[in-house]
Enzyme design. Structure first.
Site, short mmCIF file in Angstrom:
data_model
loop_
_atom_site.label_atom_id
_atom_site.label_comp_id
_atom_site.label_asym_id
_atom_site.label_seq_id
_atom_site.Cartn_x
_atom_site.Cartn_y
_atom_site.Cartn_z
N TYR A 1 -2.87 -0.97 10.37
CA TYR A 1 -2.76 -1.20 8.93
C TYR A 1 -1.43 -0.67 8.40
CZ TYR A 1 -4.09 -1.17 3.97
OH TYR A 1 -4.13 -1.38 2.61
N SER B 1 0.86 -1.19 0.00
CA SER B 1 0.00 0.00 0.00
C SER B 1 0.89 1.23 0.00
CB SER B 1 -0.85 0.00 1.28
OG SER B 1 -1.44 1.27 1.48
#
Ligand code: BGC
Length: 290
Positions: free
Chosen positions: A188, A175
């Site tokens: 995350y 990401s």
């Protein structure tokens, strides 16, 4: 500086390119791929893109077998083989069983796409250990367990020149938050930061065995994980402030990047991160500030 146009204007003016299904150039012909978390979102698009490029694909899912079956059906429609395989990537016994099944069905695995990922968001002071642990288990430990199983198979088999110059390829779906801090999403971001350094360290260790390990790091891609960021004009306008290229990404754009990283076209590339993010990692605030 141009002002940010509204949602409707943007989506009509700058659509993502449409690519033909079932590509004619079968870059991955003969390769066997496993894509984790492939029943929806980016994983689904990656599995289909690999299949359209000629790879036989194992479609991993943890729940919703019907959605996984649809992905497999689309791959078969284009002439490649596909199977669905249930398994929680955060559980060692599931990962071992999944690889055993895929190797039994396909004979080997040439490409692993570590895609399965989740978000469990909370303000940091309210983040529970369970929310922290589950995200780390799926997003980081899951990539470790699957990569280890893949490397064992790649080393056992070695290079088969008929199929690929490399003994195997691992693509970690990371990401932009492997380098952009993200308040309210500490678990995350920590998991993706971990993926970045895990990917490079594995790449360094296994390169002599002709195994390539890279990441694709998506920015904002239109999938169920981030619906709130794009499903109203107001949210979409806010999102565009973070994207210099002024449109959201589509899942098949990650699919195309994965096909390239899995193919011999990228044979000299290992240990890198390919950001597919419309410039989100370019510090968009500095377009006008600084
Ligand atoms: C997250 C999305 C988010 C994007 C950009 C991704 O890794 O899963 O929810 O929209 O990063 O911030």
């Amino acid at each position: 500086m141009p002002s940010t146009p509204d949602h409707k204007f943007i989506s009509e003016t700058f659509p993502a390119p449409v690519m033909p299904a079932c590509s004619i150039i079968k870059l991955l012909k003969g390769q066997k791929a496993l894509v984790t978390g492939a029943s929806s979102g980016i994983g689904r698009a990656v599995a289909i893109a690999l299949g359209h490029a000629g790879a036989d694909v194992a479609v991993n899912f943890v729940s919703g077998p019907d959605a996984a079956e649809e992905v497999a059906a689309e791959i078969r429609r284009c002439g490649a083989q596909a199977i669905t395989v249930r398994g929680d990537v955060g559980k060692e016994e599931d990962v071992e069983a999944m690889f055993a099944r895929v190797i039994a069905e396909f004979g080997t695995v040439d490409v692993l796409v570590n895609n399965a990922g989740i978000q469990k968001d909370a303000p940091f002071h309210e983040l529970t250990l369970a929310q922290w642990q589950r995200v780390i288990d799926v997003n980081l430990t899951g990539q470790f367990l699957c990569s280890r199983a893949a490397v064992r198979e790649f080393r056992r088999r070695g290079v088969n020149k008929e199929i690929s110059c490399a003994a195997g390829k691992i693509i970690c779906v990371s990401s932009v938050h492997d380098i952009i801090p993200w308040a309210g999403h500490v678990n995350y971001a920590a998991s993706k930061g971990g993926v970045a350094m895990m990917m490079k360290s594995i790449a360094q260790e296994v390169a002599p065995f002709r195994i390539r390990v890279n990441s694709v790091s998506p920015g904002a891609i239109r999938t169920p994980i981030n619906t709130e960021a794009w499903n109203t004009p107001g949210a979409y306008a806010d999102l565009l402030k973070l994207i210099p290229y002024k449109r959201i990404g589509e899942a098949n754009e990650i699919g195309r990047a994965a096909v390239w990283l899995a193919s011999d076209e990228s044979d000299y590339i290992t240990g890198t991160t390919l950001y597919v993010d419309g410039g989100m990692t370019l510090y968009p605030g500095f377009e006008t500030g600084g």
